[in-house]
Enzyme design. Structure first.
Site, mmCIF file in Angstrom:
data_model
loop_
_atom_site.group_PDB
_atom_site.id
_atom_site.type_symbol
_atom_site.label_atom_id
_atom_site.label_comp_id
_atom_site.label_asym_id
_atom_site.label_seq_id
_atom_site.Cartn_x
_atom_site.Cartn_y
_atom_site.Cartn_z
ATOM 1 N N GLY A 79 0.803 -1.215 0.000
ATOM 2 C CA GLY A 79 0.000 0.000 0.000
ATOM 3 C C GLY A 79 0.840 1.270 0.000
ATOM 4 N N CYS A 98 1.505 1.815 12.917
ATOM 5 C CA CYS A 98 2.647 2.665 12.606
ATOM 6 C C CYS A 98 2.883 3.697 13.700
ATOM 7 C CB CYS A 98 2.435 3.360 11.267
ATOM 8 S SG CYS A 98 2.149 2.184 9.962
#
Ligand SMILES: Cc1ncc(COP(=O)(O)O)c(C=O)c1O
Length: 384
Positions: A70, A326
């Site tokens: 992605g 993240c």
């Protein structure tokens, strides 16, 4: 100890059929660009996977290129926009939302630091992009509109068909980061009138490090990764045959299971939500109440720290997340939750439960037994 994995928006377990398909690639080690039989066999497997991906999102086969995931797909689209601006396009503005994944938010931050103009559309309390604000930002100076299909933290789904038509009405290109949507929701790029779409294998029980970018025929395109002639010059680098085959198989399975899984996951998610709300006081459910990914539940617990909840659940064998993976290791509260107006203290106390194909009712029941005493204990020792 029982283990329960409820962090499927971070990544998913690879399906055994996917592993078997990848294992089968063992003998097809030829370089897919080679003309001999070994190369041709790899190439055949790659084209079969391309077809499986195209079928999942309703595109033509030649509108798909394979990427490393992605992040690369998103970066490719923003580098196309940057190139067009550098080449003197009259349109110099990029419009995106304030809740995009870091693959886009950080790319935008970098572009802003280089003097490019980016505008961010805010979201409402459910995490939906404010369409009236978007409308005002759109004009003949907009080159690209990029809005995610479903949010990784809250699961809120955007009305992509409507947004793409708004973008096109002002003459802009439209990209969607559909990394969390593909494989979970029905996506038809032609019907939704999408120009570019990013997807990633590891979010729907495929392998990590492999994804794809849909590029509508005829839209501007410039390779982000330059080198050899793979993908007709659109993405260089020797093909990751096993990864691509795994991605294709994951797409085929996702399509086959989509409808049944949607219902099953939504029922499990609703059981989790209702029982958390009935057994634990001072709970806020974040995101849209029904326009959201079927397996995502984001909840804030007043007077309890998300990190402490996560660690105590982990000690009991339960894996969840406090926001996007993240952001793990950072004590900053989730920018996605803050953007939808959540109070900073509640944002600190948020937990994302994300369910997947291998989540069972027994898993949810175990969480429902384990969670209430943890929250009670944390509140007793809380200084908040
Ligand atoms: C919405 C969204 N976009 C992009 C990405 C990045 O995808 P990848 O891990 O394949 O680079 C993720 C992964 O967390 C995501 O959730």
């Amino acid at each position: 100890m029982k283990t329960v994995y409820l962090d499927n928006n971070a990544t998913t377990e690879v399906a055994k059929e996917v592993l078997e398909a990848m294992d089968g690639v063992g003998n097809a080690y030829g370089n897919a660009s080679s003309m001999h039989a070994f190369g041709r066999e790899s190439s055949r497997l790659i084209e079969q996977a391309r077809h499986q991906i195209a079928k999942l999102i309703g595109s033509d086969d030649d509108e798909i290129i394979f990427t490393s995931g992605g992040t690369e797909s998103d970066n490719t689209v923003f580098s196309i926009a940057r190139d067009l601006i550098d080449q003197g396009s009259e349109r110099k503005k990029i419009v995106t939302s304030s809740i995009e994944h870091p693959a886009i938010i950080e790319t935008c931050r970098y572009l802003v630091s280089r003097g490019y103009l980016i505008q961010y559309v805010p979201v409402d309390a459910t995490g939906k992009v404010k369409l009236d604000v978007l409308e005002k930002l759109l004009g003949d100076d907009v080159l690209l509109v990029s809005i995610m299909a479903a949010n990784n933290e809250t699961g809120t789904i955007q009305d992509i068909k409507n947004i793409s038509s708004m973008a096109h009405a002002c003459g802009a290109l439209f990209h969607t980061d559909a990394v969390q949507a593909v494989g979970k929701l029905q996506v038809d790029v032609h019907d939704m009138d999408i120009d570019y779409l990013s997807l990633s294998g590891h979010k729907f029980h495929g392998p990590k490090g492999i994804g794809a970018l849909y590029i509508r025929k005829g839209v501007p395109f410039e390779a982000f990764v330059k080198g050899g002639h793979q993908e007709q010059g659109r993405r260089a680098g020797t093909y990751n045959t096993a990864g691509i085959v795994g991605l294709g198989k994951a797409a085929e399975l996702a399509l086959a299971y989509m409808n049944d899984e949607h219902t099953r996951l939504w029922d499990l998610r609703e059981k989790l939500r209702k029982e958390i709300q009935s057994t634990i006081p001072e709970v806020t459910v974040n995101g849209h109440p029904y326009d959201c990914l079927p397996g995502t539940l984001n909840v804030s617990f007043a007077r309890a720290e998300g990190e402490s909840i996560l660690l105590m659940l982990d000690l009991n064998g339960i894996a969840v997340s406090t926001g996007s993976a993240c952001a793990t290791g950072s004590l900053e509260p989730s920018y996605v939750l803050l953007a939808s107006g959540l109070d900073i203290e509640l944002a600190h106390g948020s937990i994302r439960f994300s369910l997947g194909r291998f989540t069972t009712e027994a898993d949810i029941e175990y969480v429902l037994r384990t969670l209430p005493p943890i929250i009670k204990r944390l509140r007793e020792i809380s200084t908040l």
